[in-house]
Enzyme design. Structure first.
Site, mmCIF file in Angstrom:
data_model
loop_
_atom_site.group_PDB
_atom_site.id
_atom_site.type_symbol
_atom_site.label_atom_id
_atom_site.label_comp_id
_atom_site.label_asym_id
_atom_site.label_seq_id
_atom_site.Cartn_x
_atom_site.Cartn_y
_atom_site.Cartn_z
ATOM 1 C CG HIS A 18 -1.920 -0.993 1.373
ATOM 2 N ND1 HIS A 18 -2.062 -1.770 2.504
ATOM 3 C CD2 HIS A 18 -2.892 -1.385 0.538
ATOM 4 C CE1 HIS A 18 -3.084 -2.600 2.340
ATOM 5 N NE2 HIS A 18 -3.601 -2.389 1.152
ATOM 6 N NE ARG A 92 -1.845 -7.480 -3.812
ATOM 7 C CZ ARG A 92 -2.623 -7.983 -2.878
ATOM 8 N NH1 ARG A 92 -2.168 -8.086 -1.648
ATOM 9 N NH2 ARG A 92 -3.839 -8.393 -3.152
HETATM 10 O O1 PNS Z 1 -8.433 -2.791 0.672
HETATM 11 P P1 PNS Z 1 -9.617 -3.387 -0.011
HETATM 12 O O2 PNS Z 1 -10.436 -4.178 0.975
HETATM 13 O O3 PNS Z 1 -9.236 -4.184 -1.233
HETATM 14 O O4 PNS Z 1 -10.501 -2.143 -0.512
HETATM 15 C C1 PNS Z 1 -11.752 -2.355 -1.113
HETATM 16 C C2 PNS Z 1 -12.532 -1.029 -1.210
HETATM 17 C C3 PNS Z 1 -12.603 -0.344 0.132
HETATM 18 C C4 PNS Z 1 -11.827 -0.134 -2.205
HETATM 19 C C5 PNS Z 1 -13.953 -1.361 -1.748
HETATM 20 O O5 PNS Z 1 -14.495 -2.379 -0.975
HETATM 21 C C6 PNS Z 1 -14.859 -0.154 -1.716
HETATM 22 O O6 PNS Z 1 -14.723 0.739 -2.526
HETATM 23 N N1 PNS Z 1 -15.809 -0.149 -0.750
HETATM 24 C C7 PNS Z 1 -16.694 0.967 -0.531
HETATM 25 C C8 PNS Z 1 -18.108 0.625 -0.988
HETATM 26 C C9 PNS Z 1 -18.227 0.841 -2.475
HETATM 27 O O7 PNS Z 1 -17.994 1.908 -2.995
HETATM 28 N N2 PNS Z 1 -18.616 -0.251 -3.172
HETATM 29 C C10 PNS Z 1 -18.756 -0.212 -4.607
HETATM 30 C C11 PNS Z 1 -17.372 -0.236 -5.248
HETATM 31 S S1 PNS Z 1 -17.338 -1.491 -6.391
#
Ligand code: PNS
Length: 165
Positions: A18, A92
């Protein structure tokens, strides 16, 4: 034109993969807001305030144009609130691609004005994930190459992990 990007994630906890993406993005955008998702459905190891503080300490040297903010709800709404035209995500390996493509296309449908940009994580961190880091730490393995020092300290405190010398 000011280029503003958000870098959303769960960051439970932030890893060097990250951090590498945040570092690259910090060189590309005028403002970068790292968005820490507060998802009540998940039971994270670190609470939202802890995750936010650990990221803030880990990115302190990237410059004042990089900030950290917790959010809940949709990533695109978080981006809009910050006036961001870009979402940053790290890739990645090929295995990340399918889920990321689905998220990027969903986000584009919801907010066509916000573009997702992908940055390739440095090869040396291609294997690093939050969940495996926690697993290694839980069993007493050395995670100092996988996470920034503040996170290594916090994991040691929380899970009793530490470098094996
Ligand atoms: O670190 P991660 O868990 O891979 O991150 C995932 C994240 C937080 C980017 C994704 O789950 C997200 O955007 N969640 C917020 C809810 C949302 O917007 N959902 C629709 C996006 S497809």
């Amino acid at each position: 034109m000011t280029r503003v990007a958000v870098f959303p994630g769960s960051f439970d906890p932030m890893t060097n993969a990250h951090l590498d993406v945040a570092r690259r993005a910090s060189g590309l955008f005028d403002r970068l807001i790292i968005g820490v998702l507060d998802n009540p459905k998940k039971a994270p190891l670190f609470g939202i305030d802890e995750r936010t503080a650990l990221i803030a300490r880990s990115v302190a040297d990237l410059g004042s144009h990089v900030s950290v903010d917790a959010f809940d709800g949709l990533t695109v709404e978080f981006a809009r609130r910050h006036g961001a035209g870009f979402i940053v995500r790290g890739l990645r390996a090929v295995s990340d691609f399918e889920a990321e493509l689905q998220m990027a296309l969903t986000n584009r449908k919801l907010a066509p004005e916000v573009d997702t940009t992908f940055l390739m994580t440095a090869l040396e961190y291609g294997y690093v994930s939050s969940s495996l880091t926690k697993e290694v730490a839980r069993f007493g393995g050395d995670i100092t190459a996988m996470v920034p020092p503040p996170v290594a300290e916090a994991l040691a405190e929380r899970l009793g992990a530490g470098p094996r010398v």
